[in-house]
Design a protein around this motif. Structure first.
Motif, PDB file in Angstrom:
ATOM      1  N   VAL A 158       2.450  -5.520  -0.871  1.00 24.28           N
ATOM      2  CA  VAL A 158       1.680  -4.574  -1.943  1.00 24.28           C
ATOM      3  C   VAL A 158       0.580  -5.439  -2.404  1.00 24.28           C
ATOM      4  CG1 VAL A 158       1.978  -3.841  -4.250  1.00 24.28           C
ATOM      5  CG2 VAL A 158       4.090  -4.147  -3.257  1.00 24.28           C
ATOM      6  N   THR A 159      -0.588  -4.591  -2.158  1.00 23.84           N
ATOM      7  CA  THR A 159      -1.928  -4.722  -2.730  1.00 23.84           C
ATOM      8  C   THR A 159      -2.034  -4.666  -4.070  1.00 23.84           C
ATOM      9  OG1 THR A 159      -2.947  -4.818  -0.459  1.00 23.84           O
ATOM     10  CG2 THR A 159      -4.354  -4.761  -2.012  1.00 23.84           C
ATOM     11  N   TYR A 160      -2.465  -5.211  -5.066  1.00 22.41           N
ATOM     12  CA  TYR A 160      -2.590  -5.162  -6.413  1.00 22.41           C
ATOM     13  C   TYR A 160      -3.932  -5.289  -6.814  1.00 22.41           C
ATOM     14  CZ  TYR A 160       2.406  -5.690  -7.237  1.00 22.41           C
ATOM     15  OH  TYR A 160       3.716  -5.683  -7.087  1.00 22.41           O
ATOM     16  N   ALA A 161      -4.582  -4.231  -7.856  1.00 22.87           N
ATOM     17  CA  ALA A 161      -5.946  -4.431  -8.327  1.00 22.87           C
ATOM     18  C   ALA A 161      -5.651  -5.436  -9.494  1.00 22.87           C
ATOM     19  CB  ALA A 161      -6.566  -3.142  -8.823  1.00 22.87           C
ATOM     20  N   ARG A 162      -6.477  -6.499  -9.659  1.00 22.25           N
ATOM     21  CA  ARG A 162      -6.388  -7.392 -10.852  1.00 22.25           C
ATOM     22  C   ARG A 162      -6.593  -6.521 -11.996  1.00 22.25           C
ATOM     23  NH1 ARG A 162      -5.120 -12.515  -9.287  1.00 22.25           N
ATOM     24  NH2 ARG A 162      -6.032 -12.980  -7.129  1.00 22.25           N
ATOM     25  N   ALA A 163      -5.738  -6.829 -12.917  1.00 22.34           N
ATOM     26  CA  ALA A 163      -6.111  -6.060 -14.300  1.00 22.34           C
ATOM     27  C   ALA A 163      -7.091  -6.923 -15.041  1.00 22.34           C
ATOM     28  CB  ALA A 163      -4.737  -6.432 -15.101  1.00 22.34           C
ATOM     29  N   THR A 164      -8.010  -6.126 -15.797  1.00 16.13           N
ATOM     30  CA  THR A 164      -9.323  -6.852 -16.553  1.00 16.13           C
ATOM     31  C   THR A 164      -8.646  -7.468 -17.552  1.00 16.13           C
ATOM     32  OG1 THR A 164      -9.722  -4.578 -17.504  1.00 16.13           O
ATOM     33  CG2 THR A 164     -10.767  -5.321 -15.317  1.00 16.13           C
ATOM     34  N   CYS A 165      -7.469  -7.078 -18.252  1.00 15.05           N
ATOM     35  CA  CYS A 165      -6.936  -7.493 -19.525  1.00 15.05           C
ATOM     36  C   CYS A 165      -5.449  -7.745 -19.266  1.00 15.05           C
ATOM     37  CB  CYS A 165      -7.636  -6.411 -20.532  1.00 15.05           C
ATOM     38  SG  CYS A 165      -6.761  -6.806 -22.442  1.00 15.05           S
ATOM     39  N   SER A 166      -5.161  -8.720 -20.142  1.00 16.14           N
ATOM     40  CA  SER A 166      -3.508  -9.026 -19.853  1.00 16.14           C
ATOM     41  C   SER A 166      -2.475  -7.892 -20.481  1.00 16.14           C
ATOM     42  CB  SER A 166      -3.192 -10.488 -20.549  1.00 16.14           C
ATOM     43  OG  SER A 166      -3.460 -10.241 -21.811  1.00 16.14           O
ATOM     44  N   ARG A 167      -3.261  -7.007 -21.268  1.00 10.75           N
ATOM     45  CA  ARG A 167      -2.746  -6.034 -22.030  1.00 10.75           C
ATOM     46  C   ARG A 167      -2.004  -4.916 -20.938  1.00 10.75           C
ATOM     47  NH1 ARG A 167      -5.909  -4.330 -27.054  1.00 10.75           N
ATOM     48  NH2 ARG A 167      -7.579  -4.720 -25.554  1.00 10.75           N
ATOM     49  N   PHE A 168      -2.856  -4.979 -19.729  1.00 15.40           N
ATOM     50  CA  PHE A 168      -2.702  -3.608 -19.001  1.00 15.40           C
ATOM     51  C   PHE A 168      -2.272  -4.255 -17.483  1.00 15.40           C
ATOM     52  CE2 PHE A 168      -6.492  -2.405 -21.277  1.00 15.40           C
ATOM     53  CZ  PHE A 168      -5.980  -1.315 -21.891  1.00 15.40           C
ATOM     54  N   ARG A 169      -1.183  -3.420 -17.099  1.00 16.46           N
ATOM     55  CA  ARG A 169      -0.558  -3.791 -15.757  1.00 16.46           C
ATOM     56  C   ARG A 169      -1.354  -3.608 -14.609  1.00 16.46           C
ATOM     57  NH1 ARG A 169       5.475  -1.769 -15.408  1.00 16.46           N
ATOM     58  NH2 ARG A 169       4.967  -2.842 -13.456  1.00 16.46           N
ATOM     59  N   GLU A 170      -1.387  -4.410 -13.663  1.00 18.13           N
ATOM     60  CA  GLU A 170      -2.054  -4.269 -12.444  1.00 18.13           C
ATOM     61  C   GLU A 170      -1.587  -3.083 -11.566  1.00 18.13           C
ATOM     62  OE1 GLU A 170      -1.197  -8.461 -11.161  1.00 18.13           O
ATOM     63  OE2 GLU A 170      -2.914  -9.010 -12.102  1.00 18.13           O
ATOM     64  N   SER A 171      -2.767  -2.517 -11.098  1.00 17.45           N
ATOM     65  CA  SER A 171      -2.455  -1.341 -10.273  1.00 17.45           C
ATOM     66  C   SER A 171      -2.182  -1.582  -8.958  1.00 17.45           C
ATOM     67  CB  SER A 171      -3.655  -0.279 -10.253  1.00 17.45           C
ATOM     68  OG  SER A 171      -4.129  -0.070 -11.866  1.00 17.45           O
ATOM     69  N   VAL A 172      -1.066  -0.838  -8.240  1.00 10.98           N
ATOM     70  CA  VAL A 172      -0.928  -0.873  -6.926  1.00 10.98           C
ATOM     71  C   VAL A 172      -1.968  -0.175  -6.110  1.00 10.98           C
ATOM     72  CG1 VAL A 172       0.927  -0.122  -5.149  1.00 10.98           C
ATOM     73  CG2 VAL A 172       1.499  -0.982  -7.390  1.00 10.98           C
ATOM     74  N   LEU A 173      -2.807  -0.808  -5.138  1.00 14.52           N
ATOM     75  CA  LEU A 173      -3.651  -0.280  -4.240  1.00 14.52           C
ATOM     76  C   LEU A 173      -3.181   0.291  -2.910  1.00 14.52           C
ATOM     77  CD1 LEU A 173      -6.621  -2.492  -4.828  1.00 14.52           C
ATOM     78  CD2 LEU A 173      -6.160  -0.193  -5.978  1.00 14.52           C
ATOM     79  N   TRP A 174      -2.001  -0.471  -2.464  1.00 11.83           N
ATOM     80  CA  TRP A 174      -1.567  -0.104  -1.244  1.00 11.83           C
ATOM     81  C   TRP A 174      -0.174  -0.745  -1.290  1.00 11.83           C
ATOM     82  CZ3 TRP A 174      -0.344  -3.492   2.869  1.00 11.83           C
ATOM     83  CH2 TRP A 174      -0.212  -2.814   4.205  1.00 11.83           C
ATOM     84  N   PHE A 175       0.929  -0.038  -0.563  1.00 15.60           N
ATOM     85  CA  PHE A 175       2.090  -0.340  -0.304  1.00 15.60           C
ATOM     86  C   PHE A 175       2.561  -0.255   1.177  1.00 15.60           C
ATOM     87  CE2 PHE A 175       6.582   0.850   0.048  1.00 15.60           C
ATOM     88  CZ  PHE A 175       7.118  -0.230  -0.526  1.00 15.60           C
ATOM     89  N   ALA A 176       3.401  -1.031   1.800  1.00 14.01           N
ATOM     90  CA  ALA A 176       3.698  -0.916   3.022  1.00 14.01           C
ATOM     91  C   ALA A 176       5.259  -1.611   3.232  1.00 14.01           C
ATOM     92  CB  ALA A 176       2.919  -1.633   4.091  1.00 14.01           C
ATOM     93  N   CYS A 177       6.013  -1.067   3.892  1.00 14.71           N
ATOM     94  CA  CYS A 177       7.436  -1.277   4.096  1.00 14.71           C
ATOM     95  C   CYS A 177       7.549  -1.948   5.547  1.00 14.71           C
ATOM     96  CB  CYS A 177       8.428  -0.334   3.934  1.00 14.71           C
ATOM     97  SG  CYS A 177      10.035  -0.797   4.122  1.00 14.71           S
ATOM     98  N   GLN A 178       7.887  -3.030   5.759  1.00 20.66           N
ATOM     99  CA  GLN A 178       8.017  -3.360   7.430  1.00 20.66           C
ATOM    100  C   GLN A 178       8.799  -2.738   7.920  1.00 20.66           C
ATOM    101  OE1 GLN A 178       9.973  -7.313   7.564  1.00 20.66           O
ATOM    102  NE2 GLN A 178       8.508  -7.665   9.250  1.00 20.66           N
ATOM    103  N   LYS A 179       9.830  -2.194   7.410  1.00 24.15           N
ATOM    104  CA  LYS A 179      10.840  -1.053   8.285  1.00 24.15           C
ATOM    105  C   LYS A 179      10.413  -0.083   8.672  1.00 24.15           C
ATOM    106  CE  LYS A 179      15.633   0.439   7.928  1.00 24.15           C
ATOM    107  NZ  LYS A 179      15.360   1.814   7.364  1.00 24.15           N
ATOM    108  N   ASP A 180       9.682   0.554   7.826  1.00 23.71           N
ATOM    109  CA  ASP A 180       9.179   2.137   7.844  1.00 23.71           C
ATOM    110  C   ASP A 180       7.953   2.163   7.086  1.00 23.71           C
ATOM    111  OD1 ASP A 180       8.680   4.674   8.161  1.00 23.71           O
ATOM    112  OD2 ASP A 180      10.332   5.309   7.153  1.00 23.71           O
ATOM    113  N   ALA A 181       6.758   2.064   8.180  1.00 21.48           N
ATOM    114  CA  ALA A 181       5.426   1.997   7.365  1.00 21.48           C
ATOM    115  C   ALA A 181       5.107   3.430   6.701  1.00 21.48           C
ATOM    116  CB  ALA A 181       4.399   1.770   8.488  1.00 21.48           C
ATOM    117  N   CYS A 182       5.529   4.502   6.896  1.00 21.99           N
ATOM    118  CA  CYS A 182       5.359   5.744   6.419  1.00 21.99           C
ATOM    119  C   CYS A 182       6.223   6.028   5.271  1.00 21.99           C
ATOM    120  CB  CYS A 182       5.808   6.879   7.337  1.00 21.99           C
ATOM    121  SG  CYS A 182       4.770   6.767   8.803  1.00 21.99           S
TER     122      CYS A 182
END
Length: 64
Positions: free
Chosen positions: A31-55
């Motif tokens: 998982v590639t995350y975008a760093r949150a600018t404040c600790s009150r906000f969750r970090e956003s997922v920019l990209w996700f990949a599964c090794q078993k099935d990339a799609c």
């Protein structure tokens, strides 16, 4: 200014061992995350990949 260095400070990758819900096989999620600018906000997922099935994006919601 180096934009590649700026991007690496704003995002990071993390890998997780996981069990596929479709067939119970062990896999690796990256998982590639975008760093949150404040600790009150969750970090956003920019990209996700599964090794078993990339799609497959079924498990992505587990990291959001």
């Amino acid at each position: 200014m180096n934009s590649a260095a700026d991007n690496s400070a704003k995002e990071y990758d993390k890998s997780y061992d996981a069990i596929c819900p479709k067939d119970s096989v062990k896999t690796l999620h990256t998982v590639t995350y975008a760093r949150a600018t404040c600790s009150r906000f969750r970090e956003s997922v920019l990209w996700f990949a599964c090794q078993k099935d990339a799609c497959c994006q079924e498990c992505r919601e587990d990291y959001e």
